[in-house]
Design an enzyme around this catalytic site. Structure first.
Site, PDB file in Angstrom:
ATOM      1  N   GLN A 163      33.745  43.846  32.944  1.00  0.00           N
ATOM      2  CA  GLN A 163      32.820  43.836  34.184  1.00  0.00           C
ATOM      3  C   GLN A 163      32.426  45.215  34.938  1.00  0.00           C
ATOM      4  O   GLN A 163      31.043  45.000  34.965  1.00  0.00           O
ATOM      5  CB  GLN A 163      33.246  43.212  35.312  1.00  0.00           C
ATOM      6  N   GLU A 205      26.012  44.792  41.448  1.00  0.00           N
ATOM      7  CA  GLU A 205      26.012  46.015  41.886  1.00  0.00           C
ATOM      8  C   GLU A 205      25.821  46.947  41.757  1.00  0.00           C
ATOM      9  O   GLU A 205      25.778  48.551  42.274  1.00  0.00           O
ATOM     10  CB  GLU A 205      27.271  45.907  41.891  1.00  0.00           C
ATOM     11  N   GLU A 285      41.889  46.287  36.443  1.00  0.00           N
ATOM     12  CA  GLU A 285      41.852  45.374  37.030  1.00  0.00           C
ATOM     13  C   GLU A 285      42.180  43.948  36.535  1.00  0.00           C
ATOM     14  O   GLU A 285      40.994  44.409  35.075  1.00  0.00           O
ATOM     15  CB  GLU A 285      40.625  45.411  38.288  1.00  0.00           C
ATOM     16  N   ASP A 312      43.311  40.946  40.970  1.00  0.00           N
ATOM     17  CA  ASP A 312      41.945  40.427  41.974  1.00  0.00           C
ATOM     18  C   ASP A 312      42.116  38.693  41.514  1.00  0.00           C
ATOM     19  O   ASP A 312      42.648  38.457  42.534  1.00  0.00           O
ATOM     20  CB  ASP A 312      40.758  41.640  41.132  1.00  0.00           C
ATOM     21  N   LYS A 337      40.023  41.898  49.142  1.00  0.00           N
ATOM     22  CA  LYS A 337      38.119  41.026  49.706  1.00  0.00           C
ATOM     23  C   LYS A 337      39.344  40.182  50.227  1.00  0.00           C
ATOM     24  O   LYS A 337      39.432  39.003  50.132  1.00  0.00           O
ATOM     25  CB  LYS A 337      37.644  40.232  48.614  1.00  0.00           C
ATOM     26  N   ARG A 366      32.052  42.946  47.307  1.00  0.00           N
ATOM     27  CA  ARG A 366      32.279  41.793  46.368  1.00  0.00           C
ATOM     28  C   ARG A 366      30.031  41.841  45.725  1.00  0.00           C
ATOM     29  O   ARG A 366      30.115  42.271  45.906  1.00  0.00           O
ATOM     30  CB  ARG A 366      31.754  39.764  47.154  1.00  0.00           C
ATOM     31  N   SER A 367      30.475  41.129  45.272  1.00  0.00           N
ATOM     32  CA  SER A 367      28.888  41.637  43.968  1.00  0.00           C
ATOM     33  C   SER A 367      27.723  40.982  44.809  1.00  0.00           C
ATOM     34  O   SER A 367      26.425  41.856  44.751  1.00  0.00           O
ATOM     35  CB  SER A 367      28.983  40.863  42.487  1.00  0.00           C
TER      36      SER A 367
END
Ligand code: PGA
Ligand code: ZN
Length: 434
Positions: A163, A205, A285, A312, A337, A366-367
């Protein structure tokens, strides 16, 4: 009492994906106000607090009318007259009012906006910046940024399985310098991508759209970009990955679409170990699914002394899950988060649980984001050590980097860059030796 809450309102605003989200405003008797906006994830863990969305056809089902109605009908009346400087009490009230284990009744989007807005109001009432209100005189550091160069996974139509392809400059000496280095690398990466064919834009992002033949191809180009920009990969600048493996974890295996392979859990472990050996990687991650503690533990056992292993989706900013992962030796760092937890207090508890174990802690966006810069202040005020905000374009990202620049400047010669010390001690020691 001037710190009493006199008014709470919520309104619909829009996030960086053009979807509705909740903005809350808390006003105190003193006249001080605080405002905050809920972010939204795309690669969410099943154990996260959940947003309340309207469903149906309007705005793709992402409407927040019900979340706003809950603020007006229930949250606002419950908070009136409360002392805004008592964040723990405020958050406890919100949690009890919702009454569900995952915040599904009133919605984590409503709760997190109000919780963060209250924090801002309290800081405003004390006439100090939010980071300073949070620090309460304790020493803080300017965070080490983790910055995306290529986006992939759920943020880019799954054009890569991985990602986030990111860079970190722990030896930059200052946050300001770390951003300058990143700007050079982002530009160099763009030139390399252009040479490979037409650039087709950026991912959610802000990282370059991932036009690659394999995940390794992306890692090669990222390493080249670091060198092309004039930095020594593996000495000055390091690669950080968010595998977000939960997104392609099926029946305990990993469906790597770009590589046209389904990896077993053990093959995934081997893949991560191989990548950490072949590339200048300092942080990984979510290299396994959201409940795959034993796979994470195998990875952590093999490379956790020199690579940061961040949880995460597996930890979802939950202190209890941090404890479980620690018992299983599954991670050495926790992503924080606030909206995964739903309130500021619960997010802080997860961060403290990580710190108590000597782990790295990374405050993260966050995205789906907005101009809200609360997390920049949390990363400094909580002495989080690391900050992950996405890439180096798009103002919902840049607003957060720029806010930390201002904080660093305001500290003058007292500013301390977290750098290598932001990592779990063995990882930091490995980085600084030689
Ligand atoms: P999300 O992803 O905000 O889309 O869930 C960010 C991350 O996985 O760190
Ligand atoms: Zn992640």
């Amino acid at each position: 009492m001037s710190n009493q809450i006199s008014k709470v309102i919520a309104r619909q605003v829009w996030d960086s994906r053009g979807r509705p989200t909740v903005e809350a405003e808390v006003t105190l008797v003193s006249g001080a106000t605080g405002r905050a906006i809920a972010p939204a994830g795309a690669s969410r863990g099943a154990h996260e607090a959940v947003d309340l969305r309207d469903g149906g056809t309007a705005f793709g089902g992402f409407g927040v009318a019900r979340a706003l109605a809950g603020v007006e009908a229930e949250i606002a009346p419950a908070l009136l007259g409360q002392d805004a400087t008592e964040q723990v009490t405020i958050d406890r009230l919100l949690i009890d009012l919702d009454g569900t284990p995952n915040k599904s009744r009133l919605g984590a989007n409503a709760l997190v906006a109000v919780s963060m807005a209250n924090l801002h109001a309290a800081a405003a009432s004390a006439h100090v910046p939010l980071w300073q209100w949070l620090a309460q005189g304790r020493p803080v550091r300017i965070p080490l940024p983790e910055i995306q160069i290529f986006g992939g996974g759920a943020h880019a139509g799954r054009r890569t399985d991985v990602q986030d392809f990111m860079v970190m400059a722990p030896k930059a000496g200052s946050f300001r310098r770390a951003l300058e280095i990143t700007a050079d690398i982002y530009r160099a990466a763009g030139q390399l991508m252009e040479a490979r064919g037409p650039i087709t834009g950026v991912a959610d992002e802000g990282g370059w759209w991932p036009n690659f033949t394999s995940n390794e191809d992306a890692l090669d180009v990222l390493t080249q970009a670091i060198e092309r920009a004039g930095y020594r990969a593996g000495e000055e600048v390091f690669i950080s990955l968010d595998i977000a493996a939960n997104e392609f974890c099926v029946d305990g295996g990993y469906s790597m679409a770009l590589d046209q392979r389904i990896l077993s859990a053990d093959e995934m472990v081997e893949r991560m170990v191989a990548w950490a050996g072949r590339y200048p990687i300092v942080s990984i991650e979510d290299p396994a699914g959201q409940d795959e503690f034993s796979t994470l533990a195998k990875i952590n056992a093999q490379i956790g002394h020199r690579v940061q292993i961040i949880g995460d989706d597996v930890l979802v900013t939950n202190a209890e899950r941090v404890g479980r992962a620690s018992d299983a030796a599954a991670c050495n760092a926790v992503l924080i988060k606030v909206n995964q937890a739903g309130t500021v207090t619960e997010a802080k508890a997860a961060l403290d649980a990580g710190k108590a174990r000597g782990w790295g802690t990374i405050v993260s966006a966050r995205s789906g984001e907005t101009e809200d810069v609360t997390i920049s202040h949390l990363s400094v005020g909580w002495d989080g050590g690391q900050l992950k905000v996405g890439s180096f374009t798009r103002s919902e990202r840049m607003a957060k980097w720029n806010e930390v620049l201002r904080i660093e400047e305001s500290l003058g010669s007292n500013a301390v860059y977290a750098g290598c010390d932001a990592f779990f001690a063995p990882v930091a020691a490995n980085l600084t030796k030689g």
